[in-house]
Write an enzyme that holds these catalytic residues in place. Structure first.
Site, mmCIF file in Angstrom:
data_model
loop_
_atom_site.group_PDB
_atom_site.id
_atom_site.type_symbol
_atom_site.label_atom_id
_atom_site.label_comp_id
_atom_site.label_asym_id
_atom_site.label_seq_id
_atom_site.Cartn_x
_atom_site.Cartn_y
_atom_site.Cartn_z
ATOM 1 C CG ASP A 1 -1.833 -1.180 1.257
ATOM 2 O OD1 ASP A 1 -2.472 -1.417 0.208
ATOM 3 O OD2 ASP A 1 -1.905 -1.886 2.276
ATOM 4 C CG HIS A 2 4.201 3.691 2.176
ATOM 5 N ND1 HIS A 2 5.523 3.870 1.831
ATOM 6 C CD2 HIS A 2 3.816 4.842 2.771
ATOM 7 C CE1 HIS A 2 5.932 5.077 2.219
ATOM 8 N NE2 HIS A 2 4.918 5.687 2.790
ATOM 9 C CG PHE A 3 3.485 5.081 -2.220
ATOM 10 C CD1 PHE A 3 2.511 5.796 -1.534
ATOM 11 C CD2 PHE A 3 4.807 5.369 -1.980
ATOM 12 C CE1 PHE A 3 2.866 6.818 -0.659
ATOM 13 C CE2 PHE A 3 5.160 6.382 -1.093
ATOM 14 C CZ PHE A 3 4.204 7.103 -0.426
#
Lengths: 160, 129
Positions: free
Chosen positions: A33-35
């Site tokens: 999610d990051h990223f």
């Protein structure tokens, strides 16, 4: 997931300095999610890695009798990034150590290149809460955490 | 050579700029650490550490910021310092200015005793000792 942001200690000089390593891998959920499509180790978690490195260094200096709590990030600057497949190296040095707490300075390197500096302050909370009582047991330095020290502390578990 | 008061003030100002992330102009002698400069309780420990380093001195716990008077019922009653308490805190903080505090020694106003001037006075006395 367990809240370990260092994998093992590489060097440990009691009361002075410690070096811990962290391998960044795609098995870590947060990198997806990051990223999305561009996995980067969050700076906040590198600060946590330094806090664990420096916190254990500060705790060991007083025989783990104190409850050592991260009280303040005095400085955190990052000039580079780290991603999966790379190795982070956290070097923490004790600048001040007193009854009340400690200050540390630290550098973060990624595959041999310095990417950040993180200076922290720790409080020995039993001595700084004006009589407020905390649990007797040392909830900061649990056995799980002590395992990280492995070979540096004979008699305690863990692979060093 | 002994440091002048101006040099001490400059060092204290730089220390507070670093510790509290404030602008140098905000750090006047009359500025209070908590009210004007936004210090929180944990910053006091940071300030002590930084002053020790900056001036190469040792600040024993409770000497700059007395922290053991508030829990004593002889010294504080109904949220105010008793006459005995007032005597004790003045003894513990000869570096602070009590002229406003004397009239209304409310514990909630205690932070007002911790001004930049209080720090400068303390360091000045410490270096002269």
């Amino acid at each position: 997931m367990r809240w370990f942001w260092i994998d093992r200690f590489e060097e440990f000089e009691s009361g002075r300095r410690a070096v811990a390593l962290k391998n960044v891998t795609m098995a870590e959920e947060h990198l997806h999610d990051h990223f999305p499509g561009f996995p980067v180790m969050p700076a906040s978690l590198m600060i946590e890695g330094m806090a664990q490195t420096a916190g254990i260094l500060v705790g060991e200096a007083r025989g783990f009798r104190e409850k050592v709590i991260l009280a303040k990030i005095r400085r955190a600057t990052f000039e580079g990034i780290a991603g999966p497949g790379q190795q982070l190296r956290y070097e923490a040095v004790i600048e001040t150590l007193s009854d009340a707490g400690a200050q540390t300075t630290g550098t973060v390197t990624c595959d041999g290149r310095e990417i950040g500096r993180v200076d922290l302050m720790f409080s020995h909370i039993d001595r700084n809460m004006s009589g407020l009582a905390f649990p007797e047991e040392n909830f900061v330095f649990t056995e799980d955490f002590m395992g990280l020290l492995g070979t540096y502390l004979p008699g305690r578990g863990g692979a060093g | 050579m002994a440091m002048s008061r101006e040099e001490i003030f400059r060092n204290v100002r730089d220390t507070l700029v670093d510790a509290l992330a404030v602008e140098p102009e905000e750090v006047t002698e009359d500025a209070t650490l908590t009210g004007d400069l936004g210090a929180e309780s944990i910053d006091f420990l940071d300030i002590v550490f930084r002053l020790e380093k900056s001036f190469s001195i040792k600040i024993p716990r409770g000497e700059l910021f007395p922290d053991d008077l508030l829990n004593n019922p002889d010294y504080v009653s109904n949220g105010k310092f008793t006459p005995a308490g007032l005597r004790e805190i003045k003894k513990a903080m000869p570096h602070a200015d009590f002229s406003n505090f004397d009239a209304d020694p409310d514990v909630n106003k205690m932070p007002e005793l911790f001004t930049v001037k209080t720090l400068v006075n303390y360091i000045e006395a410490k270096l002269a000792a």
